[in-house]
Design a protein around this motif. Structure first.
Motif, PDB file in Angstrom:
ATOM      1  N   ILE A   1     -14.851 -30.868  21.333  1.00 29.84           N
ATOM      2  CA  ILE A   1     -16.142 -31.300  22.189  1.00 29.84           C
ATOM      3  C   ILE A   1     -15.764 -32.260  23.137  1.00 29.84           C
ATOM      4  O   ILE A   1     -15.144 -33.432  22.569  1.00 29.84           O
ATOM      5  N   SER A   2     -16.130 -32.246  24.422  1.00 27.45           N
ATOM      6  CA  SER A   2     -15.762 -33.483  25.067  1.00 27.45           C
ATOM      7  C   SER A   2     -17.047 -33.433  26.308  1.00 27.45           C
ATOM      8  O   SER A   2     -17.696 -32.785  26.305  1.00 27.45           O
TER       9      SER A   2
ATOM     10  N   LYS B   1     -21.763 -36.405  24.647  1.00 29.93           N
ATOM     11  CA  LYS B   1     -21.019 -35.977  23.717  1.00 29.93           C
ATOM     12  C   LYS B   1     -21.193 -36.185  22.211  1.00 29.93           C
ATOM     13  O   LYS B   1     -21.326 -35.363  21.320  1.00 29.93           O
ATOM     14  N   THR B   2     -21.642 -37.469  22.003  1.00 31.82           N
ATOM     15  CA  THR B   2     -21.638 -37.688  20.483  1.00 31.82           C
ATOM     16  C   THR B   2     -22.868 -37.520  20.206  1.00 31.82           C
ATOM     17  O   THR B   2     -22.961 -37.166  18.987  1.00 31.82           O
TER      18      THR B   2
ATOM     19  N   SER C   1     -22.584 -34.008  19.437  1.00 39.16           N
ATOM     20  CA  SER C   1     -21.671 -33.946  18.235  1.00 39.16           C
ATOM     21  C   SER C   1     -22.680 -34.207  16.792  1.00 39.16           C
ATOM     22  O   SER C   1     -22.625 -33.455  15.856  1.00 39.16           O
TER      23      SER C   1
ATOM     24  N   SER D   1     -23.286 -31.988  13.696  1.00 38.24           N
ATOM     25  CA  SER D   1     -22.982 -32.557  12.201  1.00 38.24           C
ATOM     26  C   SER D   1     -24.432 -32.375  11.305  1.00 38.24           C
ATOM     27  O   SER D   1     -24.315 -31.942  10.166  1.00 38.24           O
TER      28      SER D   1
ATOM     29  N   ILE E   1     -17.124 -33.626  11.815  1.00 36.98           N
ATOM     30  CA  ILE E   1     -16.757 -34.094  13.219  1.00 36.98           C
ATOM     31  C   ILE E   1     -15.536 -35.035  12.938  1.00 36.98           C
ATOM     32  O   ILE E   1     -15.542 -35.967  12.218  1.00 36.98           O
TER      33      ILE E   1
ATOM     34  N   ASN F   1     -13.646 -37.692  14.869  1.00 38.02           N
ATOM     35  CA  ASN F   1     -13.680 -38.662  16.061  1.00 38.02           C
ATOM     36  C   ASN F   1     -12.417 -39.241  16.784  1.00 38.02           C
ATOM     37  O   ASN F   1     -11.825 -39.966  15.965  1.00 38.02           O
TER      38      ASN F   1
ATOM     39  N   LEU G   1     -15.285 -29.831  14.369  1.00 35.12           N
ATOM     40  CA  LEU G   1     -15.451 -30.261  15.787  1.00 35.12           C
ATOM     41  C   LEU G   1     -14.408 -31.591  15.903  1.00 35.12           C
ATOM     42  O   LEU G   1     -14.442 -32.741  15.186  1.00 35.12           O
ATOM     43  N   LYS G   2     -13.676 -31.466  17.112  1.00 37.39           N
ATOM     44  CA  LYS G   2     -12.837 -32.496  17.237  1.00 37.39           C
ATOM     45  C   LYS G   2     -13.466 -33.318  18.592  1.00 37.39           C
ATOM     46  O   LYS G   2     -13.385 -32.893  19.782  1.00 37.39           O
ATOM     47  N   GLU G   3     -14.235 -34.361  18.614  1.00 34.33           N
ATOM     48  CA  GLU G   3     -14.687 -35.092  19.618  1.00 34.33           C
ATOM     49  C   GLU G   3     -13.754 -35.937  20.340  1.00 34.33           C
ATOM     50  O   GLU G   3     -13.207 -36.996  19.657  1.00 34.33           O
TER      51      GLU G   3
ATOM     52  N   THR H   1     -13.460 -24.531  22.843  1.00 32.48           N
ATOM     53  CA  THR H   1     -13.622 -25.965  23.493  1.00 32.48           C
ATOM     54  C   THR H   1     -15.184 -25.929  24.118  1.00 32.48           C
ATOM     55  O   THR H   1     -15.763 -24.955  24.529  1.00 32.48           O
TER      56      THR H   1
END
Length: 204
Positions: free
Chosen positions: A11-12, A19-20, A23, A27, A33, A35, A113-115, A131
């Motif tokens: 996620i970007s 985005k945060t 996210s 969560s 998540i 970060n 999720l990869k933020e 993505t």
């Protein structure tokens, strides 16, 4: 791949896109998540092989005597030199990628999720199953950043935006797009994507 391995979802979004916040909604749905930006800072300060390579390429001044990263020193070298930016990214991003995969393998969820701020710019989106891009207009993003980071000028924010890929391109690269500009509710968008990911399968 084992069915017990979670789907890797990135996620970007550009600076100020939110985005945060998005996210955090995921969560609340029970999705772990990662970060990437925070983890990169930790790895640069604590991951010995990475620290060694940074010192080899940027000198002993890259770290203080107590072993902590000298962020200002590195920032001054990297900010105005694209070659140095590519060099540090080439050291840090692979380390983050390996760390993320190890972390993800330990999560008991359908997906993680990869933020990351520069998910598409670094090409790391190619290592993921899906993505998500969080999009908002430039004007809204600038106002958000100015309200939370009062020392930044409009010019400075625009310079950061110019170094990132355009929303149009990231929308094309992403599997899912979440609009976060107050024109449409965010939570229903998240719930829809969450439902789709819960049913999705790892790409071949």
């Amino acid at each position: 791949m084992s069915s017990t391995v979670p789907l890797l979802v990135g996620i970007s979004g550009g600076i100020g896109a939110g985005k945060t916040l998005v996210s955090q909604i995921f969560s609340l749905l029970g999705i772990p998540i990662y970060n990437a930006d925070d983890r990169a800072k930790w790895l640069m300060a604590n991951h010995l092989p990475l620290k060694t390579r940074i010192i080899e390429n940027f000198g002993t001044s890259a770290y203080f005597e107590d072993g902590q990263l000298n962020r200002q020193y590195l920032a001054e070298i990297v900010f105005s030199n694209p070659d140095k930016t590519s060099l540090i990214n080439g050291l840090v991003h692979p380390a983050v990628g390996e760390d993320f995969k190890l972390w993800a393998s330990r999560q008991p969820t359908k997906y993680v999720l990869k933020e990351a701020a520069l998910l598409f710019e670094t090409g790391s989106y190619k290592t993921l199953d899906f993505t998500i891009h969080v999009a908002a207009s430039e004007a809204i993003r600038i106002e958000r950043v100015k309200s939370r980071d009062v020392q930044r000028s409009t010019t400075q924010i625009k310079q950061i935006i110019e170094k990132q890929l355009t929303d149009e391109l990231k929308n094309k690269l992403a599997n899912f797009v979440i609009t976060n500009d107050d024109s449409i509710l965010v939570i229903p968008q998240v719930l829809k994507i969450h439902a789709q990911l819960m049913e999705a399968k790892i790409k071949n």
